[in-house]
Design an enzyme around this catalytic site. Structure first.
Site, short mmCIF file in Angstrom:
data_model
loop_
_atom_site.label_atom_id
_atom_site.label_comp_id
_atom_site.label_asym_id
_atom_site.label_seq_id
_atom_site.Cartn_x
_atom_site.Cartn_y
_atom_site.Cartn_z
N GLY A 113 11.28 1.99 19.51
CA GLY A 113 11.43 1.95 20.96
C GLY A 113 12.39 2.98 21.52
CG HIS A 165 20.63 4.99 24.32
ND1 HIS A 165 19.93 6.05 23.80
CD2 HIS A 165 19.72 4.02 24.57
CE1 HIS A 165 18.64 5.75 23.75
NE2 HIS A 165 18.49 4.50 24.20
P1 DGP Z 1 15.55 3.63 24.57
O1 DGP Z 1 14.15 3.17 24.89
O2 DGP Z 1 16.29 2.72 23.58
O3 DGP Z 1 15.59 5.09 24.18
O4 DGP Z 1 16.35 3.47 25.94
C1 DGP Z 1 16.36 4.44 26.92
C2 DGP Z 1 16.71 3.76 28.20
O5 DGP Z 1 17.09 4.74 29.14
C3 DGP Z 1 15.56 2.98 28.85
O6 DGP Z 1 15.88 1.58 28.87
C4 DGP Z 1 15.45 3.53 30.26
C5 DGP Z 1 16.72 4.31 30.41
N1 DGP Z 1 16.59 5.50 31.22
C6 DGP Z 1 15.69 6.50 31.06
N2 DGP Z 1 15.88 7.47 31.97
C7 DGP Z 1 16.95 7.06 32.72
C8 DGP Z 1 17.64 7.64 33.83
O7 DGP Z 1 17.34 8.74 34.32
N3 DGP Z 1 18.68 6.92 34.35
C9 DGP Z 1 19.05 5.70 33.84
N4 DGP Z 1 20.06 5.08 34.43
N5 DGP Z 1 18.43 5.15 32.79
C10 DGP Z 1 17.39 5.82 32.25
#
Ligand code: DGP
Length: 113
Positions: free
Chosen positions: A92, A99
């Site tokens: 995922g 992160h």
């Molecule tokens: P993962 O799927 O574990 O790689 O989590 C990535 C997360 O990052 C996902 O839950 C959505 C979040 N995300 C993606 N793009 C952005 C963004 O531009 N801003 C914020 N605040 N979150 C984001």
């Protein structure tokens, strides 16, 4: 910093985000697509693409990530919460800058999908 990394751009302020916590080594901000009432992402300022890329020299930064996750949960008033790191697309991971997801504020099912 990696040029084409979304989270490095957030760290540089090139992409806006809603800050929850910040210090010299970490930044925490609300997930753009929250999966729970609290859904915060904690990132190290050091770019590590995926947790499987980490080595012994990253032990402190990865340990600190968990502690910041605890602090963020506390800031949102949570005593029960989930800390998640996805590693690789099949697990995922969609953004390749390590992160920690801090999720809470509702009952969370286990195992995840
Ligand atoms: P993962 O799927 O574990 O790689 O989590 C990535 C997360 O990052 C996902 O839950 C959505 C979040 N995300 C993606 N793009 C952005 C963004 O531009 N801003 C914020 N605040 N979150 C984001």
């Amino acid at each position: 910093m990696a040029e084409d990394c979304l989270f490095c751009k957030i760290l540089k302020g090139e992409i806006p985000s809603t800050e929850v916590y910040s210090d010299e080594n970490y930044y925490a901000f609300r997930d753009i697509n929250p999966g729970a009432p609290t859904h915060v992402l904690v990132i190290p300022r050091r770019h590590i693409a995926r947790v499987s890329d980490a080595s012994g020299g990253d032990a402190e930064v990865l340990g600190g990530l968990m502690l910041v996750g605890n602090a963020v949960a506390k800031l949102d008033g949570l005593t029960d919460y989930r800390l998640v790191v996805n590693c690789g697309p099949q697990a995922g991971q969609s953004v390749f800058h390590v992160h920690l997801h801090v999720l809470g504020g509702r009952d969370l099912a286990w195992p995840p999908g």
